[in-house]
Design an enzyme around this catalytic site. Structure first.
Site, PDB file in Angstrom:
ATOM      1  N   SER A   1       0.802  -1.228   0.000  1.00 61.34           N
ATOM      2  CA  SER A   1       0.000   0.000   0.000  1.00 61.34           C
ATOM      3  C   SER A   1       0.833   1.276   0.000  1.00 61.34           C
ATOM      4  O   SER A   1       0.326   2.337  -0.356  1.00 61.34           O
ATOM      5  CB  SER A   1      -0.942   0.013   1.210  1.00 61.34           C
ATOM      6  OG  SER A   1      -0.212   0.083   2.421  1.00 61.34           O
TER       7      SER A   1
ATOM      8  N   LYS B   1       0.839   4.902   6.858  1.00 60.74           N
ATOM      9  CA  LYS B   1       0.246   5.664   5.754  1.00 60.74           C
ATOM     10  C   LYS B   1       0.799   7.092   5.789  1.00 60.74           C
ATOM     11  O   LYS B   1       1.402   7.537   6.760  1.00 60.74           O
ATOM     12  CB  LYS B   1      -1.281   5.717   5.869  1.00 60.74           C
ATOM     13  CG  LYS B   1      -1.977   4.362   5.954  1.00 60.74           C
ATOM     14  CD  LYS B   1      -1.949   3.591   4.660  1.00 60.74           C
ATOM     15  CE  LYS B   1      -2.687   2.254   4.818  1.00 60.74           C
ATOM     16  NZ  LYS B   1      -2.599   1.423   3.592  1.00 60.74           N
TER      17      LYS B   1
END
Length: 305
Positions: free
Chosen positions: A120, A177
């Protein structure tokens, strides 16, 4: 009474678990100091060096060697020789406990390693990479599933920072993230275009990204937030907004349609996204990250081997 020599098997066990403690129990403060320096060097190389796997094997080998060394020294103890105070079992166990507590304290409050499990955050962070996370000032203090203290975030978090946090849906899981929205921001994402407070984040095309593991080619762009330059990737086949939106807290702060999503970030929360924009489960899917979930900011990334 004749002084009892060190127990060889206890010396070996201590040497395996905490090399300096094993050598102390075996009666050699000099060797204990040497193994302490070697242990710290192995940990430092494991966390900050270029080859994490090699450093991990080196650390394991050091423990095995220390166990054998402590066993041999304990077996050679001269009969009737008075043992120094640091060779007593309680002193050696105390020193081992001290080493464990110091290492745990460093992981809980200062820096802690995490492994990146997914794609990701490509191309910035490859799957399997070791992340060294700076923790002081982020309030979520603990390690190995043990929470020591929780405090408000006092360290600065800026647009573009990569943070590690407890996944809001399952707090025992850690995610990494990029922060794209701070409290009070309005973050939009429509057909691959990120905007913050109504201003589109500029994207500059660069060479395509080739995923060596999947043998796929993806569009790649350079973005910049708060002075931080980084790259993001997209699937080559353009598609409409694809995320499966979950029912998350304060979803009323978001406007969702077929083109994308726009959210007002509530106080005490952050909006995060993965750099692999079409292959990331993030705030577009499960909502905002509470400040109390922030573990720390990624300080260093060691490439997987």
């Amino acid at each position: 009474m004749t002084p009892r020599p060190p127990n060889k098997w206890l010396a070996a066990l201590l040497g395996l678990l905490a090399p300096p403690a094993g050598l102390l129990y075996a009666g050699s403060a000099r060797w204990a100091g040497s193994y302490l320096l070697l242990t710290l060097a192995a940990i430092g190389f494991l966390w900050f060096g270029p080859a994490a796997l090699s450093a991990g094997l080196t650390s394991l080998a050091l423990s095995v060697v220390a166990a054998g060394h402590a066993y041999r020294l304990a077996g050679q103890w001269p009969a009737g020789h008075v043992r120094p105070w640091y060779s007593r079992w309680y002193a050696a166990l105390g020193s081992a406990l001290a080493v464990v507590l110091v290492l745990f304290g460093v992981r809980a409050f200062v820096v802690e390693p995490f492994s990146m499990p997914s794609v990701s955050m490509q191309p910035t962070i490859a799957p399997g990479a070791l992340l060294i996370v700076s923790k002081w000032g982020y309030g979520n203090y603990g390690s190995l599933g043990i929470t020591v203290a929780e405090r408000p975030v006092s360290a600065e978090i800026r647009h573009g920072d990569v943070i590690v946090f407890a996944y809001p849906v399952e707090p025992l899981i850690r995610y990494a993230k990029r922060v794209v929205g701070l409290p009070g921001d309005t973050v939009g994402y429509r057909r691959g275009q990120l905007s913050i407070n109504g201003l589109a984040v500029k994207r500059t095309p660069v060479a395509d990204f080739v995923d060596p593991a999947q043998a796929t080619v993806m569009h790649q762009f350079e973005e910049q937030l708060s002075g931080a330059r980084y790259r993001v990737i997209y699937d080559r086949d353009e598609r409409p907004y694809f995320q499966v939106i979950q029912d998350f807290p304060m979803r009323d702060n978001c406007r969702i349609d077929a083109e994308g999503i726009e959210c007002e970030v509530p106080a005490g929360h952050y909006y995060v996204m993965g750099d692999n924009r079409d292959n990331s489960s993030d705030s577009r899917t499960w909502g905002f990250v509470p400040a109390r979930n922030v573990v720390g900011k990624v300080w260093r990334v060691t490439a997987p081997r």
